[in-house]
Design a protein around this motif. Sequence first.
Motif, short mmCIF file in Angstrom:
data_model
loop_
_atom_site.label_atom_id
_atom_site.label_comp_id
_atom_site.label_asym_id
_atom_site.label_seq_id
_atom_site.Cartn_x
_atom_site.Cartn_y
_atom_site.Cartn_z
N VAL A 1 0.85 -1.19 0.00
CA VAL A 1 0.00 0.00 0.00
C VAL A 1 0.89 1.24 0.00
O VAL A 1 0.63 2.20 -0.73
CB VAL A 1 -0.96 0.01 1.22
CG1 VAL A 1 -1.72 1.34 1.30
CG2 VAL A 1 -1.93 -1.15 1.16
N ALA A 2 1.95 1.23 0.79
CA ALA A 2 2.85 2.38 0.89
C ALA A 2 3.58 2.64 -0.43
O ALA A 2 3.79 3.80 -0.81
CB ALA A 2 3.85 2.17 2.02
N VAL A 3 3.97 1.60 -1.16
CA VAL A 3 4.62 1.79 -2.47
C VAL A 3 3.64 2.46 -3.43
O VAL A 3 4.00 3.42 -4.12
CB VAL A 3 5.13 0.44 -3.04
CG1 VAL A 3 5.50 0.56 -4.52
CG2 VAL A 3 6.33 -0.06 -2.23
N ALA A 4 2.40 2.00 -3.47
CA ALA A 4 1.39 2.63 -4.33
C ALA A 4 1.16 4.08 -3.91
O ALA A 4 1.01 4.97 -4.76
CB ALA A 4 0.09 1.85 -4.27
N THR A 5 1.17 4.33 -2.61
CA THR A 5 0.96 5.67 -2.10
C THR A 5 2.08 6.62 -2.53
O THR A 5 1.83 7.79 -2.83
CB THR A 5 0.81 5.65 -0.57
OG1 THR A 5 -0.32 4.83 -0.24
CG2 THR A 5 0.60 7.03 0.01
N VAL A 6 3.30 6.12 -2.58
CA VAL A 6 4.43 6.94 -3.06
C VAL A 6 4.14 7.45 -4.47
O VAL A 6 4.32 8.63 -4.78
CB VAL A 6 5.76 6.17 -3.00
CG1 VAL A 6 6.84 6.86 -3.84
CG2 VAL A 6 6.24 6.03 -1.56
N VAL A 7 3.68 6.56 -5.34
CA VAL A 7 3.38 6.96 -6.72
C VAL A 7 2.28 8.01 -6.73
O VAL A 7 2.39 9.04 -7.41
CB VAL A 7 2.99 5.74 -7.58
CG1 VAL A 7 2.51 6.18 -8.97
CG2 VAL A 7 4.17 4.77 -7.70
N LEU A 8 1.21 7.79 -5.96
CA LEU A 8 0.11 8.75 -5.92
C LEU A 8 0.56 10.09 -5.33
O LEU A 8 0.12 11.15 -5.79
CB LEU A 8 -1.06 8.16 -5.12
CG LEU A 8 -1.66 6.88 -5.71
CD1 LEU A 8 -2.70 6.30 -4.77
CD2 LEU A 8 -2.25 7.14 -7.09
N ASN A 9 1.43 10.04 -4.32
CA ASN A 9 1.96 11.29 -3.75
C ASN A 9 2.79 12.04 -4.78
O ASN A 9 2.77 13.27 -4.82
CB ASN A 9 2.81 10.99 -2.51
CG ASN A 9 1.99 10.59 -1.31
OD1 ASN A 9 0.77 10.78 -1.28
ND2 ASN A 9 2.65 10.03 -0.31
N ARG A 10 3.53 11.32 -5.60
CA ARG A 10 4.32 11.97 -6.66
C ARG A 10 3.40 12.66 -7.67
O ARG A 10 3.70 13.77 -8.11
CB ARG A 10 5.22 10.96 -7.36
CG ARG A 10 6.41 10.53 -6.52
CD ARG A 10 7.32 9.61 -7.29
NE ARG A 10 8.46 9.22 -6.47
CZ ARG A 10 9.54 8.62 -6.95
NH1 ARG A 10 9.62 8.32 -8.24
NH2 ARG A 10 10.53 8.29 -6.14
N VAL A 11 2.30 12.00 -8.03
CA VAL A 11 1.35 12.61 -8.97
C VAL A 11 0.84 13.94 -8.41
O VAL A 11 0.68 14.92 -9.14
CB VAL A 11 0.18 11.65 -9.26
CG1 VAL A 11 -0.94 12.37 -10.03
CG2 VAL A 11 0.65 10.43 -10.02
N ASN A 12 0.65 14.00 -7.10
CA ASN A 12 0.12 15.21 -6.46
C ASN A 12 1.19 16.23 -6.10
O ASN A 12 0.88 17.31 -5.61
CB ASN A 12 -0.65 14.83 -5.19
CG ASN A 12 -1.93 14.10 -5.52
OD1 ASN A 12 -2.59 14.40 -6.51
ND2 ASN A 12 -2.28 13.12 -4.71
N SER A 13 2.46 15.90 -6.34
CA SER A 13 3.56 16.80 -6.01
C SER A 13 3.99 17.59 -7.25
O SER A 13 4.06 17.04 -8.36
CB SER A 13 4.76 15.98 -5.51
OG SER A 13 5.92 16.77 -5.44
N SER A 14 4.32 18.84 -7.05
CA SER A 14 4.79 19.67 -8.17
C SER A 14 6.20 19.26 -8.63
O SER A 14 6.66 19.71 -9.68
CB SER A 14 4.78 21.14 -7.76
OG SER A 14 5.66 21.34 -6.66
N GLN A 15 6.87 18.41 -7.88
CA GLN A 15 8.22 17.97 -8.23
C GLN A 15 8.23 16.84 -9.27
O GLN A 15 9.29 16.48 -9.77
CB GLN A 15 8.94 17.45 -6.99
CG GLN A 15 9.10 18.46 -5.88
CD GLN A 15 9.65 17.80 -4.63
OE1 GLN A 15 10.51 16.94 -4.69
NE2 GLN A 15 9.14 18.21 -3.47
N PHE A 16 7.05 16.27 -9.57
CA PHE A 16 6.97 15.09 -10.43
C PHE A 16 5.90 15.30 -11.50
O PHE A 16 5.09 16.22 -11.40
CB PHE A 16 6.63 13.86 -9.59
CG PHE A 16 7.71 13.49 -8.61
CD1 PHE A 16 8.77 12.68 -8.99
CD2 PHE A 16 7.68 13.99 -7.31
CE1 PHE A 16 9.78 12.36 -8.08
CE2 PHE A 16 8.67 13.67 -6.40
CZ PHE A 16 9.73 12.86 -6.79
N PRO A 17 5.87 14.40 -12.50
CA PRO A 17 4.81 14.49 -13.52
C PRO A 17 3.41 14.38 -12.91
O PRO A 17 3.26 13.99 -11.75
CB PRO A 17 5.12 13.29 -14.43
CG PRO A 17 6.56 13.01 -14.24
CD PRO A 17 6.83 13.34 -12.79
#
Length: 189
Positions: free
Chosen positions: A97-113
């Motif tokens: 769950v935490a690995v998937a959350t990292v990807v979702l957090n990146r989507v919501n971060s201005s530092q990532f696509p």
Amino acid sequence: MKKWFISSALTLGLLASLPLAASANSYTIVKGDTLWSIGERYSVSVLDLQKTNDIEGSLIYPGQVLTLPTAVSAEERDLLSRLVHAEAKGEPYEGKVAVATVVLNRVNSSQFPNTIKEVINQSNAFTPVQNGSINKPADQEAKKAVDEAITFGGQGNGSLFFYNPDTATSDWIFSREVITKIGNHNFAK
């Protein structure tokens, strides 16, 4: 002509009496619904449901109409599930769950696509993309972990990175603030 008019009027009357849930962008709450169950059903996070509908807390009531935020597509869900399967095979469910959350957090971060696909395919971001193991089908546990991460979205600790401290070779990753450790992975900001 008169029969057609009566038939049309009856059809319009029936359509008008249907719940607003028929709209792709809204859902009419029925008895037993929770924000969590609605989030799971429509692949949206509870926080996004609350934010979109100006709801504080979790109180909802039958008949209330919610606007549904944009959902994660089946293609994105599959890609994320395959990444979780490849990255977190052998890790505890919570780690998946935490690995998937990292990807979702990146989507919501201005530092990532801005999309799951772009985040996952970002150059050198995830080993399974580089070695091709992302192309193997995801197991049920990875799929379930992705569903939970999507529904839970935005309520984690804001992790943007994860790594195995025993195998990581980048000095840069060790400079990140570790938020939690789950199984063999450190999750960091």
